[in-house]
Design a protein around this motif. Structure first.
Motif, short mmCIF file in Angstrom:
data_model
loop_
_atom_site.label_atom_id
_atom_site.label_comp_id
_atom_site.label_asym_id
_atom_site.label_seq_id
_atom_site.Cartn_x
_atom_site.Cartn_y
_atom_site.Cartn_z
N MET A 50 0.48 20.07 -10.83
CA MET A 50 1.79 20.57 -10.98
C MET A 50 2.40 21.33 -12.11
O MET A 50 2.84 22.40 -12.07
N GLU A 51 1.74 20.61 -13.35
CA GLU A 51 1.97 21.47 -14.48
C GLU A 51 1.08 22.86 -14.45
O GLU A 51 1.68 23.66 -15.02
N GLU A 52 -0.27 22.82 -14.08
CA GLU A 52 -1.02 23.90 -14.01
C GLU A 52 -0.25 25.24 -13.01
O GLU A 52 -0.24 26.16 -13.31
N LEU A 53 0.27 24.73 -11.93
CA LEU A 53 0.95 25.31 -10.81
C LEU A 53 2.05 25.96 -11.60
O LEU A 53 2.28 27.21 -11.52
N ALA A 54 2.97 25.55 -12.10
CA ALA A 54 4.21 25.96 -12.89
C ALA A 54 3.87 27.02 -13.88
O ALA A 54 4.46 27.77 -14.03
N SER A 55 2.86 26.52 -14.69
CA SER A 55 2.54 27.48 -16.04
C SER A 55 1.99 28.54 -15.14
O SER A 55 2.28 29.80 -15.91
N SER A 56 1.31 28.60 -13.93
CA SER A 56 0.62 30.06 -13.47
C SER A 56 1.68 30.69 -12.69
O SER A 56 1.44 32.12 -13.00
N ILE A 57 2.61 30.23 -12.13
CA ILE A 57 3.79 30.81 -11.20
C ILE A 57 4.93 31.25 -12.16
O ILE A 57 5.84 31.72 -11.40
N GLN A 58 5.17 30.42 -13.16
CA GLN A 58 6.42 30.26 -13.94
C GLN A 58 7.65 29.91 -13.01
O GLN A 58 8.72 30.70 -12.89
N GLU A 59 7.35 29.09 -11.94
CA GLU A 59 8.54 28.61 -11.23
C GLU A 59 8.40 26.95 -11.17
O GLU A 59 7.51 26.32 -11.65
N ALA A 60 9.72 26.62 -10.95
CA ALA A 60 9.76 24.99 -10.98
C ALA A 60 9.06 24.39 -9.84
O ALA A 60 9.00 24.89 -8.66
N VAL A 61 8.39 23.34 -9.96
CA VAL A 61 7.46 22.62 -8.76
C VAL A 61 8.04 21.27 -8.68
O VAL A 61 8.20 20.63 -9.57
N HIS A 62 8.13 20.83 -7.55
CA HIS A 62 8.58 19.44 -7.10
C HIS A 62 7.58 18.61 -6.51
O HIS A 62 6.90 19.36 -5.63
N LEU A 63 7.75 17.37 -6.36
CA LEU A 63 7.15 16.71 -5.41
C LEU A 63 8.28 15.75 -4.65
O LEU A 63 8.89 15.27 -5.27
N GLN B 15 0.75 -1.12 -0.07
CA GLN B 15 0.05 0.03 0.14
C GLN B 15 0.92 1.21 0.05
O GLN B 15 0.59 2.16 -0.65
N LEU B 16 2.02 1.18 0.66
CA LEU B 16 2.75 2.37 0.73
C LEU B 16 3.50 2.78 -0.88
O LEU B 16 3.62 3.70 -1.25
N VAL B 17 3.78 1.83 -1.52
CA VAL B 17 4.53 1.69 -2.75
C VAL B 17 3.13 2.13 -3.65
O VAL B 17 3.27 3.05 -4.63
N SER B 18 2.08 1.65 -3.41
CA SER B 18 0.81 2.18 -4.36
C SER B 18 0.64 3.65 -3.95
O SER B 18 0.30 4.24 -4.87
N ASP B 19 0.54 4.02 -2.64
CA ASP B 19 0.28 5.48 -2.41
C ASP B 19 1.26 6.49 -3.19
O ASP B 19 1.05 7.40 -3.55
N ARG B 20 2.57 5.95 -3.12
CA ARG B 20 3.60 6.70 -3.64
C ARG B 20 3.54 7.00 -5.26
O ARG B 20 3.65 7.94 -5.89
N LEU B 21 2.91 5.90 -5.80
CA LEU B 21 3.07 6.06 -7.29
C LEU B 21 1.52 6.71 -7.42
O LEU B 21 1.59 7.48 -8.65
N GLU B 22 0.58 6.56 -6.71
CA GLU B 22 -0.77 7.31 -6.85
C GLU B 22 -0.56 8.54 -6.65
O GLU B 22 -1.12 9.42 -7.43
N VAL B 23 0.33 9.17 -5.62
CA VAL B 23 0.57 10.69 -5.52
C VAL B 23 1.32 11.21 -6.55
O VAL B 23 0.86 12.31 -7.12
N ARG B 24 2.22 10.68 -7.35
CA ARG B 24 2.95 11.26 -8.45
C ARG B 24 1.80 11.18 -9.50
O ARG B 24 2.05 12.19 -10.44
N ARG B 25 0.95 10.28 -9.75
CA ARG B 25 0.34 10.30 -10.89
C ARG B 25 -1.00 11.16 -10.90
O ARG B 25 -1.15 12.06 -11.70
N ILE B 26 -1.37 11.43 -9.61
CA ILE B 26 -2.42 12.57 -9.45
C ILE B 26 -1.83 13.84 -9.35
O ILE B 26 -2.40 14.83 -9.93
N ALA B 27 -0.65 13.93 -8.71
CA ALA B 27 -0.21 15.46 -8.70
C ALA B 27 0.33 16.08 -9.76
O ALA B 27 0.04 17.18 -9.91
N TYR B 28 0.68 15.15 -10.84
CA TYR B 28 1.36 15.83 -11.99
C TYR B 28 0.60 16.88 -12.62
O TYR B 28 1.19 17.87 -13.14
N SER B 29 -0.43 16.70 -13.19
CA SER B 29 -1.19 17.62 -13.73
C SER B 29 -1.73 18.90 -12.99
O SER B 29 -1.41 19.94 -13.77
#
Length: 255
Positions: A90-103, A74-88
């Motif tokens: 993160m893209e929207e945030l980076a475009s909005s503020i013009q700064e690098a975004v990390h997870l 479940q820990l592995v699944s959660d880590r993969l899930e947060v990357r999958r869900i967060a990416y879009s």
């Protein structure tokens, strides 16, 4: 590799969808191990909840995989899930503020950068996916440290102080302040002339599983621009948390 560890892992690999339950005799034969050796390894695995046994009779002991493996999976699944869900997001945030975004996530006693969306600016920070950093250096690592159990915090801070990296008492106060404010801030801790701001990402169990980090040249993190970055980063972290099943936000505040 330690041979005992290798043998124990091999026993776990004997189980699959067609062999979810095996007797000691079957395990011994399939692993090509003497029964006493197989039994000793299984007893160790059982003590740590990697397997559990059922005695159907005095002469027939059978084993199944334990719940510890489900927990780790479940820990592995959660880590993969947060990357999958967060990416879009993160893209929207980076475009909005013009700064690098990390997870950023905790990886043993370090912080690991598991995802990144680059800014469109000509001058960029060099941060690669897979980069590790101490949990006491940088806004993302420090935020994750602030939400770790107290005993783990103590261990990490004690080791860092012994190495001459920090003053643990002063750092403890900073961690308390991070939790109180709900975000972490750093200037020039990992790279000179850079600023980082991080907000927590929660999962459905109300656990902080990642830090959403925005970083860039410090000259851009001032005045109204800083206020805008903080507001949008916080909002994005909350949206990701909600997508992961977290229900603790009330009017933008974590309960």
């Amino acid at each position: 590799m330690n041979q005992s560890v290798k043998k124990a892992l091999h026993l776990l690999n004997l189980f699959d969808e067609n062999n979810y339950e095996l007797s000691l005799k079957e395990i011994s034969e399939r692993a090509n191990l003497p029964k006493p050796t197989a039994y000793r390894l299984l007893t160790t695995l059982e003590s740590m909840n990697y397997v559990y046994k059922e005695k159907e009779s005095e002469h027939d002991t059978r084993y199944r995989l334990g719940l510890k493996l489900l927990e780790l999976g479940q820990l592995v699944s959660d880590r993969l899930e947060v990357r999958r869900i967060a990416y879009s997001y993160m893209e929207e945030l980076a475009s909005s503020i013009q700064e690098a975004v990390h997870l950023v996530v905790v990886n043993h006693d370090e912080a690991t950068y598991v995802e990144k969306v680059e800014s469109n600016k000509a001058i960029r920070l060099y941060t690669r996916i897979g980069k590790n950093a101490p949990l006491y250096m940088g806004s993302g690592p420090k935020l994750l440290l602030a939400y770790l159990p107290k005993d783990k915090q103590e261990e990490i801070l004690r080791d860092a102080e012994l190495e001459g990296k920090i003053n643990s008492e002063r750092f403890k106060k900073e961690l308390v302040e991070i939790q109180k404010k709900g975000y972490s801030y750093s200037v020039g801790e990992q790279d000179e002339n850079t600023t980082g701001i991080s907000y927590p990402i929660f999962d459905y169990r109300n656990h902080v599983i990642a830090a959403l980090t925005v970083s860039g040249l410090s000259t851009y993190f001032e005045g109204e621009n800083l206020t805008n970055i903080k507001m949008k980063t916080k909002e994005t972290a909350e949206n990701i948390s909600r997508k992961l099943g977290f229900r603790g936000f009330v009017q933008g505040v974590v309960e």
